[in-house]
Every structure is written in structure tokens, then in C-alpha cells.
Design a protein around this motif. Structure first.
Motif, PDB file in Angstrom:
ATOM      1  N   MET A 103       0.824  -1.210   0.000  1.00 62.88           N
ATOM      2  CA  MET A 103       0.000   0.000   0.000  1.00 62.88           C
ATOM      3  C   MET A 103       0.855   1.255   0.000  1.00 62.88           C
ATOM      4  N   PHE A 104       1.791   1.303   0.941  1.00 63.80           N
ATOM      5  CA  PHE A 104       2.539   2.544   1.115  1.00 63.80           C
ATOM      6  C   PHE A 104       3.692   2.674   0.126  1.00 63.80           C
ATOM      7  N   GLU A 105       4.172   1.549  -0.397  1.00 64.29           N
ATOM      8  CA  GLU A 105       5.079   1.638  -1.541  1.00 64.29           C
ATOM      9  C   GLU A 105       4.346   2.206  -2.749  1.00 64.29           C
ATOM     10  N   GLY A 106       3.044   1.994  -2.783  1.00 62.85           N
ATOM     11  CA  GLY A 106       2.239   2.504  -3.886  1.00 62.85           C
ATOM     12  C   GLY A 106       2.304   4.013  -4.028  1.00 62.85           C
ATOM     13  N   LEU A 107       2.578   4.716  -2.948  1.00 60.06           N
ATOM     14  CA  LEU A 107       2.715   6.178  -3.008  1.00 60.06           C
ATOM     15  C   LEU A 107       3.924   6.577  -3.862  1.00 60.06           C
ATOM     16  N   THR A 108       5.039   5.879  -3.651  1.00 60.50           N
ATOM     17  CA  THR A 108       6.243   6.128  -4.440  1.00 60.50           C
ATOM     18  C   THR A 108       6.016   5.737  -5.893  1.00 60.50           C
ATOM     19  N   PHE A 109       5.366   4.610  -6.096  1.00 54.36           N
ATOM     20  CA  PHE A 109       5.043   4.105  -7.433  1.00 54.36           C
ATOM     21  C   PHE A 109       4.275   5.160  -8.226  1.00 54.36           C
ATOM     22  N   PHE A 110       3.219   5.687  -7.643  1.00 53.99           N
ATOM     23  CA  PHE A 110       2.385   6.661  -8.342  1.00 53.99           C
ATOM     24  C   PHE A 110       3.144   7.953  -8.600  1.00 53.99           C
ATOM     25  N   GLN A 111       3.937   8.386  -7.634  1.00 59.79           N
ATOM     26  CA  GLN A 111       4.681   9.635  -7.816  1.00 59.79           C
ATOM     27  C   GLN A 111       5.645   9.523  -8.993  1.00 59.79           C
ATOM     28  N   LYS A 112       6.271   8.373  -9.146  1.00 63.33           N
ATOM     29  CA  LYS A 112       7.217   8.206 -10.256  1.00 63.33           C
ATOM     30  C   LYS A 112       6.496   8.170 -11.597  1.00 63.33           C
ATOM     31  N   ILE A 113       5.276   7.658 -11.615  1.00 69.66           N
ATOM     32  CA  ILE A 113       4.460   7.708 -12.836  1.00 69.66           C
ATOM     33  C   ILE A 113       4.140   9.168 -13.175  1.00 69.66           C
ATOM     34  N   VAL A 114       3.698   9.911 -12.179  1.00 72.47           N
ATOM     35  CA  VAL A 114       3.345  11.323 -12.368  1.00 72.47           C
ATOM     36  C   VAL A 114       4.556  12.127 -12.856  1.00 72.47           C
ATOM     37  N   ASP A 115       5.735  11.837 -12.302  1.00 73.36           N
ATOM     38  CA  ASP A 115       6.938  12.584 -12.674  1.00 73.36           C
ATOM     39  C   ASP A 115       7.257  12.463 -14.156  1.00 73.36           C
ATOM     40  N   VAL A 116       6.877  11.326 -14.754  1.00 69.78           N
ATOM     41  CA  VAL A 116       7.129  11.127 -16.182  1.00 69.78           C
ATOM     42  C   VAL A 116       5.983  11.669 -17.027  1.00 69.78           C
ATOM     43  N   ILE A 117       4.761  11.268 -16.707  1.00 68.23           N
ATOM     44  CA  ILE A 117       3.619  11.620 -17.563  1.00 68.23           C
ATOM     45  C   ILE A 117       3.334  13.117 -17.554  1.00 68.23           C
ATOM     46  N   TYR A 118       3.475  13.746 -16.403  1.00 71.26           N
ATOM     47  CA  TYR A 118       3.069  15.142 -16.272  1.00 71.26           C
ATOM     48  C   TYR A 118       4.240  16.114 -16.140  1.00 71.26           C
ATOM     49  N   TYR A 119       5.416  15.686 -16.566  1.00 68.95           N
ATOM     50  CA  TYR A 119       6.592  16.551 -16.430  1.00 68.95           C
ATOM     51  C   TYR A 119       6.382  17.894 -17.143  1.00 68.95           C
ATOM     52  N   ASN A 120       5.963  17.850 -18.388  1.00 72.08           N
ATOM     53  CA  ASN A 120       5.799  19.092 -19.150  1.00 72.08           C
ATOM     54  C   ASN A 120       4.685  19.970 -18.593  1.00 72.08           C
ATOM     55  N   TRP A 121       3.708  19.332 -17.963  1.00 74.25           N
ATOM     56  CA  TRP A 121       2.598  20.089 -17.375  1.00 74.25           C
ATOM     57  C   TRP A 121       3.008  20.741 -16.058  1.00 74.25           C
ATOM     58  N   LYS A 122       3.834  20.045 -15.293  1.00 72.51           N
ATOM     59  CA  LYS A 122       4.208  20.517 -13.958  1.00 72.51           C
ATOM     60  C   LYS A 122       5.384  21.498 -13.979  1.00 72.51           C
ATOM     61  N   VAL A 123       6.289  21.336 -14.939  1.00 72.96           N
ATOM     62  CA  VAL A 123       7.527  22.113 -14.947  1.00 72.96           C
ATOM     63  C   VAL A 123       7.454  23.189 -16.035  1.00 72.96           C
ATOM     64  N   PRO A 124       7.640  24.448 -15.675  1.00 71.67           N
ATOM     65  CA  PRO A 124       7.627  25.516 -16.678  1.00 71.67           C
ATOM     66  C   PRO A 124       8.671  25.268 -17.764  1.00 71.67           C
ATOM     67  N   GLU A 125       8.356  25.671 -18.995  1.00 77.23           N
ATOM     68  CA  GLU A 125       9.218  25.360 -20.139  1.00 77.23           C
ATOM     69  C   GLU A 125      10.658  25.795 -19.920  1.00 77.23           C
ATOM     70  N   ALA A 126      10.855  26.950 -19.333  1.00 74.82           N
ATOM     71  CA  ALA A 126      12.209  27.470 -19.136  1.00 74.82           C
ATOM     72  C   ALA A 126      13.019  26.645 -18.135  1.00 74.82           C
ATOM     73  N   GLU A 127      12.333  25.839 -17.329  1.00 73.30           N
ATOM     74  CA  GLU A 127      13.013  25.062 -16.282  1.00 73.30           C
ATOM     75  C   GLU A 127      13.156  23.584 -16.653  1.00 73.30           C
ATOM     76  N   ARG A 128      12.711  23.214 -17.837  1.00 75.88           N
ATOM     77  CA  ARG A 128      12.785  21.808 -18.244  1.00 75.88           C
ATOM     78  C   ARG A 128      14.183  21.451 -18.734  1.00 75.88           C
ATOM     79  N   HIS A 129      14.592  20.232 -18.428  1.00 71.87           N
ATOM     80  CA  HIS A 129      15.912  19.753 -18.850  1.00 71.87           C
ATOM     81  C   HIS A 129      15.798  18.305 -19.330  1.00 71.87           C
TER      82      HIS A 129
END
Length: 226
Positions: A103-129
Motif C-alpha cells: 500500500m505505502f510503496e504505492g505512493l512512491t510508485f504513483f509519484q514516479k508515474i506522475v513525474d514522467v507523464i506530467y513533467y511538461n505540465w508541472k515544470v515551466p518550459e524554461a526550467e525543463r531539462h
């Protein structure tokens, strides 16, 4: 009982979906619910803020009790309605320990999914690398391989804490569904694909399936190379 419950939710949101699966598993159909649009920023409305000051979904209320964090809401439902619907906490200490761990490992699992799928949405264009994109994808690949190994160790036809469906599945299945919606390779990850196939038609999951996913089953192929 369910008539005293109100859920404000967004279609396709794994945190919302977890709570909806738990409500179905505990036979609490008939609760009040309101589908809101993230695109139209309805989750920042005063109606939501009155229940969840963070302006996030889900926003869940049972009588005068407010439980907005999805894990907390699921655990609350299991605790308050232990004798109703399906039992989601195993009696076996070994299975219960594994359930809580996953259950609680699932929190890390989901966060890593979000970090990939929503990177461009979450990070301003000037700060993307490009280096950050690659680092996030490598972290998700490592994470997905970990879960593939967990399921392989449990054997064919297993849920996350053993043969029985548990709270671990309630909170983690939406993340697995997200992976395949965004193009994860079933051939590369056969154990996760088998787990997804095993649970996707479970009544509680089918009844709460995100409505816009039914209209558009495949979102993107963002994760095809993971």
C-alpha cells in the motif's frame, strides 16, 4: 449509510478512483457524488474548498467526518464498515504485513508515474531539462521492474498481498491501469499485464472505471519505451 456520504471527484484521477473502488467493495453504492472538471478548474471552487481546503480531489465527507486523503478515506471505510461488503484487510499477519507494505510503496510508485507523464505540465518550459526527463524515466523503469518482480514472486493469479483482493489492490490498481493507459508494454511486463487483466473486470473496478477512459481507451504512448 451511503446517503450520508458525499464524494466530489474527477474522472481518471487515481486518488479519486481508489476511494470509489473502496466504496463499491464495501457495498456503499448510493452515496452522493459530483463529477468535477480539472480542465475547468472546478476542483478550486468554493464548494470543494469548503470540504478540502487544499483544493484537491477527492473531497469526501461522511456525515460530519471529512477524510480527503485517498489512503485515509479507504482505510476509514474499511474500519467503519468492517462487517459490510468485502473484507479488505487479511487476517494472516504475513499477508497483512505485505498488504501494508505494498500500500505505502504505492505512493512512491504513483509519484514516479506522475513525474514522467506530467513533467511538461508541472515544470515551466524554461526550467525543463532533458537530463531530468531521462532521470525520471530511468527511475520509473526501475520502479516498474520492482513491481513486476513482486508479482512474479507471488505467482500466477495473485493479487498484491496474496491470492485475495485487499486494500493494497484498492490503492495500487489505479496506478497499474494508468501505466497501461499510457502505453506500457504488456510484452515487456507480463506479470503486471496479467495482474491488470485479472482485476480490470472486477465488479468494483468496472463500476468505477473512469468514464472518459471508456470513450477514449488509449491516452498516449508516453510509456511505450519504459
Amino acid at each position: 449509510m451511503a446517503e450520508d456520504m458525499t464524494l466530489m471527484w474527477g474522472s481518471g484521477s487515481p486518488p479519486c478512483w481508489k476511494v470509489m473502488i473502496a466504496l463499491e467493495e464495501k457495498n456503499l453504492q448510493g452515496y452522493n457524488h459530483k463529477l468535477l472538471s480539472f480542465e475547468e478548474m472546478e476542483h478550486k471552487s468554493q464548494e470543494v474548498l469548503d470540504v478540502n481546503p487544499r483544493g484537491q480531489l477527492p473531497a469526501f465527507k461522511h456525515g460530519n467526518n471529512i477524510v480527503n486523503e485517498s489512503y485515509a478515506a479507504c482505510m476509514y471505510l474499511e474500519s467503519q464498515f468492517q462487517s459490510q461488503g468485502n473484507k479488505l484487510t487479511p487476517d494472516s499477519p504475513a499477508e497483512q504485513a505485505l498488504m501494508y507494505q505494498r500500500m505505502f510503496e504505492g505512493l512512491t510508485f504513483f509519484q514516479k508515474i506522475v513525474d514522467v507523464i506530467y513533467y511538461n505540465w508541472k515544470v515551466p518550459e524554461a526550467e525543463r531539462h532533458d537530463s531530468a526527463v531521462e532521470r525520471n524515466r530511468e527511475a520509473l523503469t526501475t520502479e516498474v521492474k520492482l513491481w513486476e518482480g513482486y508479482l512474479e514472486k507471488l505467482g500466477a493469479g495473485s493479487c498484491l498481498a496474496g491470492k485475495s483482493f485487499s486494500m493494497a489492490d484498492v490503492v495500487v490498481f489505479p496506478s497499474v491501469a494508468y501505466l497501461f493507459r499510457f502505453g506500457l508494454s504488456a510484452e515487456r511486463y507480463p506479470q503486471l499485464a496479467e495482474y491488470y487483466a485479472l482485476l480490470k473486470d472486477r465488479p468494483s473496478i468496472k463500476a468505477s472505471w473512469p468514464p472518459h477512459w471508456l470513450e477514449n481507451p488509449q491516452a498516449q504512448d508516453t510509456l511505450k519505451d519504459i
